[in-house]
Motif scaffolding. Sequence first.
Motif: not given
Length: 344
Positions: A30-35
């Motif tokens: 699970l990735v916390k999307v920054f861009a």
Amino acid sequence: MSMKACIGTEDGKVTLGSLPKPQVGPKQILVKVFAAAQNPPDWYLLERRTSTGAVIGCDFAGIVEEIGSDVPAGVRKKGERVAGMIRGGVKDQWHGTFAEYCLADAELAVSLPDNLGFEEASSLGMAAFTACQVLWQNQKLPTPEKPQSFPILIWGGSSTVGQYTIQLAKLSGLQVITTASSKNHDLLKSLGADAVFDYREQDVSLKIREFTENKLAYAIDCVSEGDTPKHVGDSLGEDGGHVTVLLPVQVPREDVTSEFNLVMTLFGEAYIVPPHSLPAHPEHYDLAKKWVKLMSEQLASGYLKTVPVKVVPNGLADVMKWLEYHRLGKVSAEKIVYRISDTP
Ligand SMILES: NC(=O)c1ccc[n+]([C@@H]2O[C@H](COP(=O)([O-])OP(=O)(O)OC[C@H]3O[C@@H](n4cnc5c(N)ncnc54)[C@H](OP(=O)(O)O)[C@@H]3O)[C@@H](O)[C@H]2O)c1
């Protein structure tokens, strides 16, 4: 917990909505999307209504927040900075990256050096993997471990795919001939291109044929639209050759083979999303894992440069406007990038 997400609507557009934060699968992160970066398939899928109800977007850069239960120990770390691509924007199958969180294959995320911004890193995803595929899977050209020098034409070198293909072809020792508008020639030379031609000139194919002494046999058409297959075919030498195309088009020349390459086979699973119906290729997944390592190393060494990015205002609030900007051909040597925290 819910998250902001850009979701395809029934009329082929997008809306900024709210969805539950996704649950990590056994082999995923699970990735916390920054861009998140934009690619032409984002609007192709919307136009075909394939994205209705799904979060759109394929490219991401962000931080690993959770790791699936079957991910081998040591492959990923919580808090790690990563980038990559997923099969985004397909209803009932895959949610995308234009959201606060996304799910990605744990083994296909590229580790980022600390000095590379998320905005720049988000441009890697689809374009950099496509570059690896066309060179080393589709064309089976020399790899960086066994470099060789012979000419290859990369038509449309200022496209995002083109910029990564130029750099990786040079890593394999190839002589890169490419095309772009003249304002982008210095950029492509700085990436290693040996010769750059202006594709708007009438006799561009003749000039390339002369430059390569009528011997050019390999080409990648990073545009694959309008008259580019013809120009690419006309640039090849007297013995014909092989062209990789990125859209399902043919080079109109009998002694030239055209092969369509679709990056979505990267995950080693079948890709059945009309109009495509591609079988599973587990060997593509094995190759992709090698490329992840190569990209991480080449970013860390400073060799691999990310493409110029255009971080648009308001995060995900104006996606429709920027999809249209891209669709109208206004993107030149740049990647449209959404910084998720800028979303109102
Ligand atoms: N099959 C796959 O798996 C796959 C994966 C990714 C992308 N694609 C496809 O590959 C293509 C490139 O994608 P992208 O995201 O890299 O595109 P992009 O960055 O949006 O491409 C924009 C660039 O295209 C160049 N261009 C436009 N017309 C040209 C022409 N006639 N000759 C040479 N260059 C031209 C422009 O060059 P100048 O500004 O210098 O004029 C501009 O820099 C798209 O068609 C996309 O759908 C396919």
